[in-house]
Design a protein around this motif. Sequence first.
Motif, PDB file in Angstrom:
ATOM      1  N   CYS A 107       0.862  -1.185   0.000  1.00 21.31           N
ATOM      2  CA  CYS A 107       0.000   0.000   0.000  1.00 21.31           C
ATOM      3  C   CYS A 107       0.894   1.229   0.000  1.00 21.31           C
ATOM      4  O   CYS A 107       1.711   1.413   0.909  1.00 21.31           O
ATOM      5  CB  CYS A 107      -0.903   0.007   1.224  1.00 21.31           C
ATOM      6  SG  CYS A 107      -1.909   1.520   1.377  1.00 21.31           S
ATOM      7  N   CYS A 123      -0.252   3.582   3.285  1.00 22.02           N
ATOM      8  CA  CYS A 123       0.142   3.111   4.615  1.00 22.02           C
ATOM      9  C   CYS A 123       1.568   2.592   4.652  1.00 22.02           C
ATOM     10  O   CYS A 123       2.107   2.354   5.735  1.00 22.02           O
ATOM     11  CB  CYS A 123      -0.784   1.983   5.079  1.00 22.02           C
ATOM     12  SG  CYS A 123      -2.514   2.458   5.265  1.00 22.02           S
ATOM     13  N   TYR A 149      -6.982  -5.113   2.078  1.00 25.02           N
ATOM     14  CA  TYR A 149      -7.430  -4.012   1.233  1.00 25.02           C
ATOM     15  C   TYR A 149      -7.239  -2.697   1.996  1.00 25.02           C
ATOM     16  O   TYR A 149      -7.140  -2.692   3.229  1.00 25.02           O
ATOM     17  CB  TYR A 149      -8.905  -4.168   0.835  1.00 25.02           C
ATOM     18  CG  TYR A 149      -9.884  -3.957   1.980  1.00 25.02           C
ATOM     19  CD1 TYR A 149     -10.520  -2.728   2.162  1.00 25.02           C
ATOM     20  CD2 TYR A 149     -10.177  -4.979   2.876  1.00 25.02           C
ATOM     21  CE1 TYR A 149     -11.409  -2.528   3.210  1.00 25.02           C
ATOM     22  CE2 TYR A 149     -11.069  -4.793   3.917  1.00 25.02           C
ATOM     23  CZ  TYR A 149     -11.674  -3.562   4.076  1.00 25.02           C
ATOM     24  OH  TYR A 149     -12.558  -3.361   5.121  1.00 25.02           O
ATOM     25  N   HIS A 150      -7.159  -1.611   1.274  1.00 25.01           N
ATOM     26  CA  HIS A 150      -7.050  -0.295   1.906  1.00 25.01           C
ATOM     27  C   HIS A 150      -8.407   0.381   1.883  1.00 25.01           C
ATOM     28  O   HIS A 150      -9.022   0.520   0.821  1.00 25.01           O
ATOM     29  CB  HIS A 150      -6.028   0.582   1.179  1.00 25.01           C
ATOM     30  CG  HIS A 150      -5.868   1.947   1.794  1.00 25.01           C
ATOM     31  ND1 HIS A 150      -5.005   2.201   2.838  1.00 25.01           N
ATOM     32  CD2 HIS A 150      -6.498   3.126   1.526  1.00 25.01           C
ATOM     33  CE1 HIS A 150      -5.091   3.468   3.185  1.00 25.01           C
ATOM     34  NE2 HIS A 150      -5.993   4.051   2.402  1.00 25.01           N
ATOM     35  N   ASN A 177      -8.756   5.091   6.134  1.00 29.18           N
ATOM     36  CA  ASN A 177      -7.399   5.462   5.744  1.00 29.18           C
ATOM     37  C   ASN A 177      -6.353   4.533   6.353  1.00 29.18           C
ATOM     38  O   ASN A 177      -5.240   4.952   6.670  1.00 29.18           O
ATOM     39  CB  ASN A 177      -7.073   6.911   6.105  1.00 29.18           C
ATOM     40  CG  ASN A 177      -5.888   7.439   5.293  1.00 29.18           C
ATOM     41  OD1 ASN A 177      -5.671   7.005   4.154  1.00 29.18           O
ATOM     42  ND2 ASN A 177      -5.109   8.341   5.873  1.00 29.18           N
ATOM     43  N   CYS A 204      -5.152   0.028   6.181  1.00 31.88           N
ATOM     44  CA  CYS A 204      -5.355  -1.256   5.521  1.00 31.88           C
ATOM     45  C   CYS A 204      -6.051  -2.214   6.476  1.00 31.88           C
ATOM     46  O   CYS A 204      -5.733  -2.254   7.669  1.00 31.88           O
ATOM     47  CB  CYS A 204      -4.030  -1.844   5.058  1.00 31.88           C
ATOM     48  SG  CYS A 204      -3.269  -0.926   3.697  1.00 31.88           S
TER      49      CYS A 204
END
Length: 248
Positions: A132, A135, A147-148, A153, A155
């Motif tokens: 990501c 992050c 998933y993000h 804001n 993951c």
Amino acid sequence: TQSELTPTYHFSETKGCLVLGCEHYTRDCKLRHPITGELYTCRLCCEEIRETHLHGYNDQNDNSTLPQLDRYAVKEVLCMKCGSLQPASQSCVNTECDSYHTNTIHSSSSSSSSNSNSSSSRSQKPFAKYYCSICHLYDDSDKHPIYHCPYCNVCRKGHGLGIDFRHCMRCNACISIDEYAQHVCIPQRLQANCPICHDSMFQSTEPLRGMKCGHVMHLSCFNQYVSRGILGKLKCPLCKSSFDKLRG
């Protein structure tokens, strides 16, 4: 220091051998602390050092302990395969790194099978299967999808919004699609600390357990809490609503 530059390993149960990374994440790189410049395999490794108070951090203006590693402020990573310090990205920028592999492609001429040509191409293994760029989370594990969430804001574990999770704007939390219709909204419910251990829940990597009243606590805290129940009857430590051990 030399210890920071030294690659770290942990035992992978799925692969049955030592792999690059730490007990928290499997990855081929280390994060450089945006304030101190020190290298940590992950932000949780840095947090463990903070909590044990073994690291004294001092500068001209601050005599406090080691600052938290802000995941969003990470700018550089160290490749643990070649030792190159570089801007944070998905793969190593050093073309001489062991993460690059040369693939030989054989092709035969259509006019004669005896005439063949070969060419080579280079492919690269990323630092981790999941990366990501917001992050700066690297995770090469196959145990769970990630998933993000653009609203949290951060993951999260799961396949993604609209697949197995939905984000409740009032709760400011990702809710399982199977539970979304029945969940009780509590504004910013994950922003509070766990009512049992008083640690943060919003950025916790530990599984959470919701109760039918809508309040949440760490799963391990929930299990300890219900183990003290009498005849299966318990009350939420926050709103005193009754619940049973099975339903939570």
